[in-house]
Motif scaffolding. Structure first.
Motif, PDB file in Angstrom:
ATOM      1  N   ALA A   1     -15.128 -30.699 -11.364  1.00 33.15           N
ATOM      2  CA  ALA A   1     -14.106 -29.907 -11.007  1.00 33.15           C
ATOM      3  C   ALA A   1     -13.671 -28.916 -12.051  1.00 33.15           C
ATOM      4  O   ALA A   1     -13.127 -28.051 -11.695  1.00 33.15           O
ATOM      5  CB  ALA A   1     -13.089 -30.891 -10.768  1.00 33.15           C
TER       6      ALA A   1
ATOM      7  N   ASP B   1     -18.179 -27.019  -6.686  1.00 29.60           N
ATOM      8  CA  ASP B   1     -17.527 -27.521  -5.211  1.00 29.60           C
ATOM      9  C   ASP B   1     -18.512 -27.171  -4.188  1.00 29.60           C
ATOM     10  O   ASP B   1     -18.687 -25.958  -3.894  1.00 29.60           O
ATOM     11  CB  ASP B   1     -16.116 -27.312  -5.287  1.00 29.60           C
ATOM     12  CG  ASP B   1     -15.291 -27.545  -3.798  1.00 29.60           C
ATOM     13  OD1 ASP B   1     -15.756 -28.852  -3.568  1.00 29.60           O
ATOM     14  OD2 ASP B   1     -14.435 -27.164  -3.455  1.00 29.60           O
ATOM     15  N   PRO B   2     -19.150 -28.183  -3.537  1.00 35.15           N
ATOM     16  CA  PRO B   2     -18.939 -29.375  -3.951  1.00 35.15           C
ATOM     17  C   PRO B   2     -19.885 -30.052  -5.015  1.00 35.15           C
ATOM     18  O   PRO B   2     -20.691 -29.359  -5.110  1.00 35.15           O
ATOM     19  CB  PRO B   2     -19.519 -30.044  -2.460  1.00 35.15           C
ATOM     20  CG  PRO B   2     -20.615 -29.154  -1.943  1.00 35.15           C
ATOM     21  CD  PRO B   2     -19.783 -27.947  -2.400  1.00 35.15           C
TER      22      PRO B   2
END
Length: 302
Positions: A267, A272-273
Motif C-alpha cells: 500500500a 493495488d491490488p
C-alpha cells in the motif's frame, strides 16, 4: 592386585576415549541453510514516516520469520547511506533499498537483488517521479524552474533526488540555476509545497497515492509539470557473502509469501491490488546503474 587395577583402569580409560570419540562422530553438522547467528536482521529505508512503516513491515517480517524458522529483526534505518553501511559492515542480512540505493549497495555491500513487489497479476510494479507546483503557478514546464526553489526529498533518493536533477541536466539547466532545498523525505517535500515554502516540489506517484488516500493532499490545488519514466519498485536484497544454502532458503521464502503478507507494505508502494513478491536481478535495475553513471554519482551522494 595393583597390576590388575592398573590394567583395569587403563582399559576403562581406553573405553571412555572410544565412547567419547564415537559420540563426537555422531554429532550432526550444522543444518544446511541455518540462520546466521540465530536471527536475520532486515533493514528498511525510511521512505515514509517510520512510525507508519514499522507496523506494515512487522507483518511482512513475521511471515518471513515463519518461513525461515528463525527470528527476523526489523530495523528501520536512519537514511540511505546508513543502510548501505550497515549491510557492508555485516549488521544486516536482508535490506530493502530504493532502486538508486541498491546501485551503491550492490557495489559497496555486495547486496544481491532477490525480490520486489508485484500487482495482482504477478507483474513487477513500477512508480514514477514527479515535480508539482501550485495550480496557479506560472511554472508550466521544467524549464520554468530557473530562478525558482525546488524541494527534493533527500540525497540518494531515486525519485526524490537523482531523477529530478537528471531532468534538469537534460534540459540544459545549470546546477546553480535552481535553488534546491532538501526537505528530509518525500512527505516533507510535499509539505513544503503545501505550505508555500517552495515554488515546486518532487512528489512521486507512491507518495501522491498515500497522501491522497489519507486526505492530506488535494490534487485539484496543484499541477504536475514533469514526470519520469517508470522506475521498477524497490528490491529486497540479501548480503552476497551469506551461506549459499541460506541464500536459497531466503529466496524461496520471500517468493512464497502471500499477497496478504505484503499487502500493508504494498500500500505504501502504490501497489493495488497487491500481489506476491516476484524475482528480480541486478539486470532489472540496469537503468538506475546507467543513471548513476550519467550523473557521475558515487556512494558519497547517497
Amino acid at each position: 592386585m595393583r597390576v590388575r587395577t592398573r590394567l583395569t583402569a587403563a582399559a576403562a580409560t581406553a573405553m571412555l576415549s572410544l565412547t567419547m570419540a564415537a559420540c563426537g562422530a555422531a554429532e550432526p553438522a550444522a543444518e544446511a541453510g541455518a540462520c546466521p547467528n540465530g536471527k536475520v536482521r532486515f533493514g528498511v529505508e525510511p521512505y515514509e514516516d517510520p512510525a507508519k512503516l514499522t507496523p506494515a513491515y512487522e507483518v511482512l517480517a513475521k511471515a518471513l520469520e515463519s518461513k525461515l524458522g528463525c527470528p527476523v529483526e526489523l530495523k528501520i534505518v536512519d537514511d540511505y547511506s546508513a543502510e548501505v553501511l550497515a549491510m557492508r559492515n555485516g549488521r544486516l542480512e536482508l535490506a530493502q533499498f530504493g532502486p538508486l540505493g541498491y546501485v551503491f549497495a550492490s557495489s559497496k555491500a555486495n547486496a544481491q537483488a532477490v525480490a520486489s513487489f508485484a500487482d495482482g497479476t504477478g507483474k513487477l510494479t513500477t512508480y514514477t517521479g514527479g515535480i508539482w507546483v501550485p495550480a496557479d503557478s506560472p511554472i508550466k514546464s521544467i524549464n520554468d524552474l530557473v530562478g525558482k526553489t525546488l524541494a527534493l526529498s533527500s540525497p540518494g533518493s531515486t525519485s526524490g533526488d537523482a531523477l529530478p536533477r537528471y531532468a534538469l541536466k537534460k534540459a540544459g539547466i545549470a546546477d546553480d540555476a535552481v535553488k534546491i532545498d532538501y526537505a528530509g523525505g518525500h512527505p516533507e517535500a510535499l509539505l513544503a509545497l503545501k505550505n508555500a515554502k517552495v515554488d515546486a516540489a518532487e512528489i512521486n506517484s507512491q507518495q501522491l497515492a498515500t497522501a491522497t488516500a489519507a486526505g492530506t493532499f488535494d490534487k485539484s490545488k496543484f499541477r504536475q509539470v514533469w514526470t519520469s519514466e517508470p522506475i521498477p519498485n524497490d528490491p529486497i536484497t540479501m548480503r552476497g557473502d551469506l551461506d549459499k544454502a541460506f541464500q536459497d532458503k531466503v529466496r524461496k521464502a520471500l517468493l512464497e509469501l502471500s499477497p496478504s503478507d505484503v499487502a500493508k507494505v504494498s500500500a505504501f508502494l502504490d501497489v493495488d491490488p497487491p500481489g506476491p513478491l516476484v524475482a528480480v536481478t541486478k539486470e532489472t535495475y540496469q537503468p538506475l546503474f546507467d543513471l548513476a553513471s550519467a550523473l557521475g554519482l558515487s556512494e558519497d551522494d547517497v
